[in-house]
Design a protein around this motif. Structure first.
Motif, PDB file in Angstrom:
ATOM      1  N   ARG A  72       0.904  -1.326   0.087  1.00 49.37           N
ATOM      2  CA  ARG A  72      -0.289  -0.012   0.112  1.00 49.37           C
ATOM      3  C   ARG A  72       1.208   0.707  -0.238  1.00 49.37           C
ATOM      4  NH1 ARG A  72      -2.427  -0.669   4.408  1.00 49.37           N
ATOM      5  NH2 ARG A  72      -4.056  -2.363   3.598  1.00 49.37           N
ATOM      6  N   PHE A  73       1.363   1.307   1.065  1.00 47.42           N
ATOM      7  CA  PHE A  73       2.510   2.806   0.464  1.00 47.42           C
ATOM      8  C   PHE A  73       3.639   2.424  -0.121  1.00 47.42           C
ATOM      9  CE2 PHE A  73       6.745   3.976   2.008  1.00 47.42           C
ATOM     10  CZ  PHE A  73       7.070   5.381   2.707  1.00 47.42           C
ATOM     11  N   CYS A  74       4.062   1.506  -0.896  1.00 45.47           N
ATOM     12  CA  CYS A  74       5.032   1.405  -2.595  1.00 45.47           C
ATOM     13  C   CYS A  74       3.239   2.109  -3.795  1.00 45.47           C
ATOM     14  CB  CYS A  74       5.035   0.379  -2.634  1.00 45.47           C
ATOM     15  SG  CYS A  74       6.425   0.007  -1.335  1.00 45.47           S
ATOM     16  N   GLU A  75       2.317   2.345  -3.246  1.00 42.88           N
ATOM     17  CA  GLU A  75       1.299   2.824  -4.230  1.00 42.88           C
ATOM     18  C   GLU A  75       0.958   3.724  -3.742  1.00 42.88           C
ATOM     19  OE1 GLU A  75       0.016   1.406  -6.529  1.00 42.88           O
ATOM     20  OE2 GLU A  75       0.379  -0.995  -6.636  1.00 42.88           O
ATOM     21  N   GLU A  76       1.465   4.264  -2.754  1.00 45.06           N
ATOM     22  CA  GLU A  76       1.388   5.955  -2.188  1.00 45.06           C
ATOM     23  C   GLU A  76       2.034   6.876  -2.492  1.00 45.06           C
ATOM     24  OE1 GLU A  76      -0.400   5.101   1.556  1.00 45.06           O
ATOM     25  OE2 GLU A  76      -2.177   4.856   1.580  1.00 45.06           O
ATOM     26  N   ARG A  77       3.172   6.141  -2.077  1.00 45.53           N
ATOM     27  CA  ARG A  77       4.413   7.011  -2.746  1.00 45.53           C
ATOM     28  C   ARG A  77       4.851   7.341  -3.803  1.00 45.53           C
ATOM     29  NH1 ARG A  77       6.927   9.288   2.302  1.00 45.53           N
ATOM     30  NH2 ARG A  77       4.835   9.149   3.800  1.00 45.53           N
ATOM     31  N   HIS A  78       5.451   8.085  -4.072  1.00 45.70           N
ATOM     32  CA  HIS A  78       5.937   7.997  -5.735  1.00 45.70           C
ATOM     33  C   HIS A  78       7.069   8.867  -5.529  1.00 45.70           C
ATOM     34  CE1 HIS A  78       1.692   7.501  -6.871  1.00 45.70           C
ATOM     35  NE2 HIS A  78       2.327   7.600  -8.064  1.00 45.70           N
TER      36      HIS A  78
END
Length: 398
Positions: free
Chosen positions: A262-268
């Motif tokens: 989830r974190f890897c999807e949210e953070r850019h």
């Protein structure tokens, strides 16, 4: 894999526990983290769902879903809160001693209450000076007429502050044949629960100290015969403890993967999601691989246990793999989160803390490796899984 080991009832059970955990447990996590003390209300609410009776037969009010069903319950609770998964697994350790060593009268008295969530049982074996060396215990029980008088200390007792019925192993004589187990009600005079101490993780769960000072217990509360205490202690640890802690680690591992993805999807970064970075994607792949393999070892071990097949080595390996890899994945997840993982607005730091609590109980990783080496060398001393399956088959409860 789920479909190979689990059928429709198991899938329904998983969904039921997951929905409960999301609705009732998750909203209480912030309060448990803030107070860092046992959550009595939630512990009782979970018990009333009937899940402590997973391995109790339906004829005594239990679920009769076996060790695989028990694993799924603990796993799904631990996915949301390892503390509440630990609460359930600790009570199910308390179930083990009655299921396998209780008299018919003890089973009929206590197991229906446990299955209904009206009694939370514990197991109290470890002492401050002996640690995991069971034969080094010094707490005693001395026969006095129709009673025994207990004196001594027990530490790291899961559910110490919410338990209603403590299964206590103490010394009644010398050597390995000198240990005996008793059922001790929490309100017995001479039994004191010491004040809670703050812990690194598992906030909401208690694993504290019991102090016995001239605690008088009827002989009818003895589990089995004098000298059966070592079997009570080892079987609870080897068969239930290793499987249960495996399940907590498995649920925690699932949470680590989900939160990190989830974190890897949210953070850019650089205009793309964080997982577009090869180094991050490799770590995510490692988390996924570990989790899949860890789940396989867990389900395989308890499947064998439910089939009544020898599986001590599989249980050891499942505990080793699940605990070690949950800790490894928690560390990798923290590396991916970097500084963001250090703040409590995300749960990853809680997962890291909670994962370390699974290491010592029911044998550290070094203990599992030493026992597995004995398997490799052909020097292992019998199998508890085989012995207790035989015992249950010989003594069915009417």
């Amino acid at each position: 894999m789920d479909g190979y080991f689990a059928g429709r009832p198991h899938h329904q059970l998983r969904q039921q526990v997951r929905e409960f955990a999301e609705a009732e447990v998750r909203p209480r996590i912030s309060a448990m983290e803030a107070t860092r003390s046992v959550h009595h209300e939630l512990s009782r609410l979970i018990a009333r769902q009937g899940w402590l009776g997973a391995t109790i037969g339906t004829e005594l009010g239990g679920m009769g879903v076996g060790h695989l069903g028990k694993t799924i319950i603990i796993e799904e609770l631990s996915r949301v809160s390892a503390a509440m998964g630990a609460m359930v697994q600790a009570s199910q350790l308390g179930v083990a001693k009655i299921v396998h060593f209780g008299s018919d009268e003890q089973k009929k008295t206590w197991l229906p209450l446990i299955a209904a969530g009206e009694c939370l049982p514990t197991i109290a074996v470890t002492e401050p000076e002996s640690g995991g060396h069971v034969l080094g215990m010094a707490a005693t029980a001395v026969r006095d007429g129709d009673d025994y008088v207990l004196n001594g200390r027990k530490v790291f007792v899961g559910n110490s502050h919410v338990g209603d019925l403590h299964g206590v192993v103490v010394r009644t004589g010398p050597g390995s044949k000198g240990l005996t187990a008793f059922l001790v009600e929490a309100d017995r005079p001479g039994l004191r629960v010491c004040a809670e101490k703050p812990t690194m993780g598992l906030h909401g769960f208690s694993f504290g100290e019991l102090l016995f000072e001239g605690c008088r217990v009827p002989a009818a509360n003895r589990l089995g015969e004098e000298g059966d205490g070592l079997a009570v202690a080892y079987s609870s640890s080897v068969l239930y403890g290793r499987a249960n802690l495996t399940a907590v680690s498995l649920g925690l591992h699932q949470a680590i993967l989900e939160e990190t993805a989830r974190f890897c999807e949210e953070r850019h970064r650089y205009g793309e999601p964080l997982h577009a970075l090869p180094s991050v994607k490799l770590k995510l792949g490692q988390l996924q691989s570990r989790l899949m393999t860890a789940r396989l070892t867990a389900y395989h071990a308890v499947h064998l246990l439910d089939q009544g097949l020898p599986c001590d080595a599989e249980l050891m390996n499942a505990k080793l793999v699940n605990v070690e890899w949950a800790m490894d994945s928690a560390r990798n997840a923290m590396e991916i989160h970097a500084a963001a993982g250090l703040f409590t607005d995300r749960p990853i730091e809680r997962y890291l803390r909670d994962a370390h609590h699974m290491f010592a109980p029911a044998g550290t990783s070094d203990v599992q490796l030493l026992r597995l080496a004995e398997v490799a060398l052909g020097t292992a001393k019998g199998q508890w899984s085989e012995r207790l399956t035989d015992a249950v088959r010989r003594e069915p409860v009417p």
